[in-house]
Write a protein that holds these residues in place. Structure first.
Motif, mmCIF file in Angstrom:
data_model
loop_
_atom_site.group_PDB
_atom_site.id
_atom_site.type_symbol
_atom_site.label_atom_id
_atom_site.label_comp_id
_atom_site.label_asym_id
_atom_site.label_seq_id
_atom_site.Cartn_x
_atom_site.Cartn_y
_atom_site.Cartn_z
ATOM 1 N N ALA A 1 -33.878 4.791 -56.106
ATOM 2 C CA ALA A 1 -32.529 5.340 -55.932
ATOM 3 C C ALA A 1 -32.092 5.161 -54.483
ATOM 4 O O ALA A 1 -32.912 5.215 -53.570
ATOM 5 N N LYS A 2 -30.790 4.960 -54.302
ATOM 6 C CA LYS A 2 -30.223 4.804 -52.966
ATOM 7 C C LYS A 2 -29.042 5.756 -52.811
ATOM 8 O O LYS A 2 -28.268 5.973 -53.741
ATOM 9 N N ILE A 3 -28.932 6.307 -51.608
ATOM 10 C CA ILE A 3 -27.749 7.088 -51.235
ATOM 11 C C ILE A 3 -27.127 6.349 -50.063
ATOM 12 O O ILE A 3 -27.626 6.407 -48.938
ATOM 13 N N TRP A 4 -26.058 5.606 -50.359
ATOM 14 C CA TRP A 4 -25.436 4.751 -49.347
ATOM 15 C C TRP A 4 -24.474 5.517 -48.448
ATOM 16 O O TRP A 4 -24.342 5.205 -47.279
ATOM 17 N N ASP A 5 -23.758 6.499 -49.025
ATOM 18 C CA ASP A 5 -22.752 7.248 -48.262
ATOM 19 C C ASP A 5 -23.238 8.672 -48.051
ATOM 20 O O ASP A 5 -23.255 9.482 -48.976
ATOM 21 N N LEU A 6 -23.619 8.987 -46.832
ATOM 22 C CA LEU A 6 -24.134 10.318 -46.503
ATOM 23 C C LEU A 6 -22.959 11.234 -46.171
ATOM 24 O O LEU A 6 -22.633 11.470 -45.021
ATOM 25 N N THR A 7 -22.333 11.760 -47.234
ATOM 26 C CA THR A 7 -21.152 12.609 -47.111
ATOM 27 C C THR A 7 -21.541 14.071 -47.344
ATOM 28 O O THR A 7 -22.720 14.397 -47.530
ATOM 29 N N ASN A 8 -20.534 14.955 -47.393
ATOM 30 C CA ASN A 8 -20.756 16.372 -47.683
ATOM 31 C C ASN A 8 -21.292 16.592 -49.092
ATOM 32 O O ASN A 8 -21.816 17.667 -49.394
ATOM 33 N N ALA A 9 -21.174 15.598 -49.976
ATOM 34 C CA ALA A 9 -21.692 15.716 -51.340
ATOM 35 C C ALA A 9 -23.206 15.542 -51.385
ATOM 36 O O ALA A 9 -23.822 15.738 -52.421
ATOM 37 N N ILE A 10 -23.798 15.201 -50.248
ATOM 38 C CA ILE A 10 -25.246 15.010 -50.163
ATOM 39 C C ILE A 10 -25.832 16.195 -49.404
ATOM 40 O O ILE A 10 -25.727 16.289 -48.190
ATOM 41 N N GLU A 11 -26.436 17.129 -50.149
ATOM 42 C CA GLU A 11 -27.045 18.297 -49.517
ATOM 43 C C GLU A 11 -28.442 17.955 -49.012
ATOM 44 O O GLU A 11 -29.045 16.973 -49.433
ATOM 45 N N GLU A 12 -28.964 18.778 -48.117
ATOM 46 C CA GLU A 12 -30.301 18.566 -47.553
ATOM 47 C C GLU A 12 -31.367 18.763 -48.626
ATOM 48 O O GLU A 12 -31.291 19.692 -49.432
ATOM 49 N N PHE A 13 -32.365 17.914 -48.614
ATOM 50 C CA PHE A 13 -33.514 18.018 -49.493
ATOM 51 C C PHE A 13 -34.645 17.198 -48.884
ATOM 52 O O PHE A 13 -34.421 16.383 -47.992
ATOM 53 N N ASP A 14 -35.853 17.428 -49.368
ATOM 54 C CA ASP A 14 -37.025 16.713 -48.883
ATOM 55 C C ASP A 14 -37.766 16.069 -50.041
ATOM 56 O O ASP A 14 -37.518 16.402 -51.210
ATOM 57 N N SER A 15 -38.700 15.195 -49.708
ATOM 58 C CA SER A 15 -39.542 14.624 -50.756
ATOM 59 C C SER A 15 -40.390 15.736 -51.371
ATOM 60 O O SER A 15 -40.640 16.764 -50.751
ATOM 61 N N MET A 16 -40.770 15.533 -52.610
ATOM 62 C CA MET A 16 -41.553 16.461 -53.426
ATOM 63 C C MET A 16 -40.781 17.730 -53.782
ATOM 64 O O MET A 16 -41.377 18.763 -54.103
ATOM 65 N N GLU A 17 -39.445 17.633 -53.765
ATOM 66 C CA GLU A 17 -38.587 18.714 -54.256
ATOM 67 C C GLU A 17 -37.860 18.218 -55.495
ATOM 68 O O GLU A 17 -37.599 17.016 -55.630
ATOM 69 N N PHE A 18 -37.517 19.156 -56.364
ATOM 70 C CA PHE A 18 -36.691 18.811 -57.509
ATOM 71 C C PHE A 18 -35.234 18.840 -57.064
ATOM 72 O O PHE A 18 -34.795 19.799 -56.413
ATOM 73 N N ILE A 19 -34.512 17.771 -57.403
ATOM 74 C CA ILE A 19 -33.116 17.657 -57.003
ATOM 75 C C ILE A 19 -32.244 17.333 -58.208
ATOM 76 O O ILE A 19 -32.696 16.679 -59.150
ATOM 77 N N ALA A 20 -31.012 17.813 -58.171
ATOM 78 C CA ALA A 20 -30.008 17.483 -59.176
ATOM 79 C C ALA A 20 -29.170 16.357 -58.605
ATOM 80 O O ALA A 20 -28.634 16.477 -57.498
ATOM 81 N N VAL A 21 -29.095 15.257 -59.345
ATOM 82 C CA VAL A 21 -28.399 14.070 -58.845
ATOM 83 C C VAL A 21 -27.309 13.637 -59.809
ATOM 84 O O VAL A 21 -27.363 13.907 -61.008
ATOM 85 N N ASP A 22 -26.326 12.933 -59.264
ATOM 86 C CA ASP A 22 -25.212 12.371 -60.020
ATOM 87 C C ASP A 22 -24.968 10.981 -59.450
ATOM 88 O O ASP A 22 -24.783 10.835 -58.240
#
Length: 92
Positions: free
Chosen positions: A47-68
């Motif tokens: 997975a790639k996150i190209w645009d680091l905007t306000n829609a991208i909250e802080e998270f770390d590896s080995m965490e569960f994240i909700a993605v769109d």
């Protein structure tokens, strides 16, 4: 929730996944982006996150994240371009 193995190119990608790895990288033009490996019980996907905007909250590896995002194909393999991400809440 749709499992990683069920996604096809062009599908909308949404769900809660384990962020197995998170790397902060730079494009050739010097723009910062995130490269992730997401995992569920059926497998992993790049997975790639190209645009680091306000829609991208802080998270770390080995965490569960909700993605769109959206499933694309890169070099013959499925990949996700993520538009929004947040830490998953307990129970999700």
């Amino acid at each position: 929730m749709t499992y990683i193995e069920e996604y096809k190119e062009g599908n909308k990608f949404y769900g809660v996944y384990l962020c197995k790895t998170k790397s902060v990288l730079k494009t050739k033009a010097g723009k910062t982006y995130y490269s992730l490996i997401l995992q569920d019980k059926t497998g992993e996907i790049d997975a790639k996150i190209w645009d680091l905007t306000n829609a991208i909250e802080e998270f770390d590896s080995m965490e569960f994240i909700a993605v769109d995002g959206i499933v694309t194909s890169f070099q013959g393999k499925n990949q996700v371009n993520i538009n929004r991400v947040r830490r998953a809440q307990e129970g999700e």
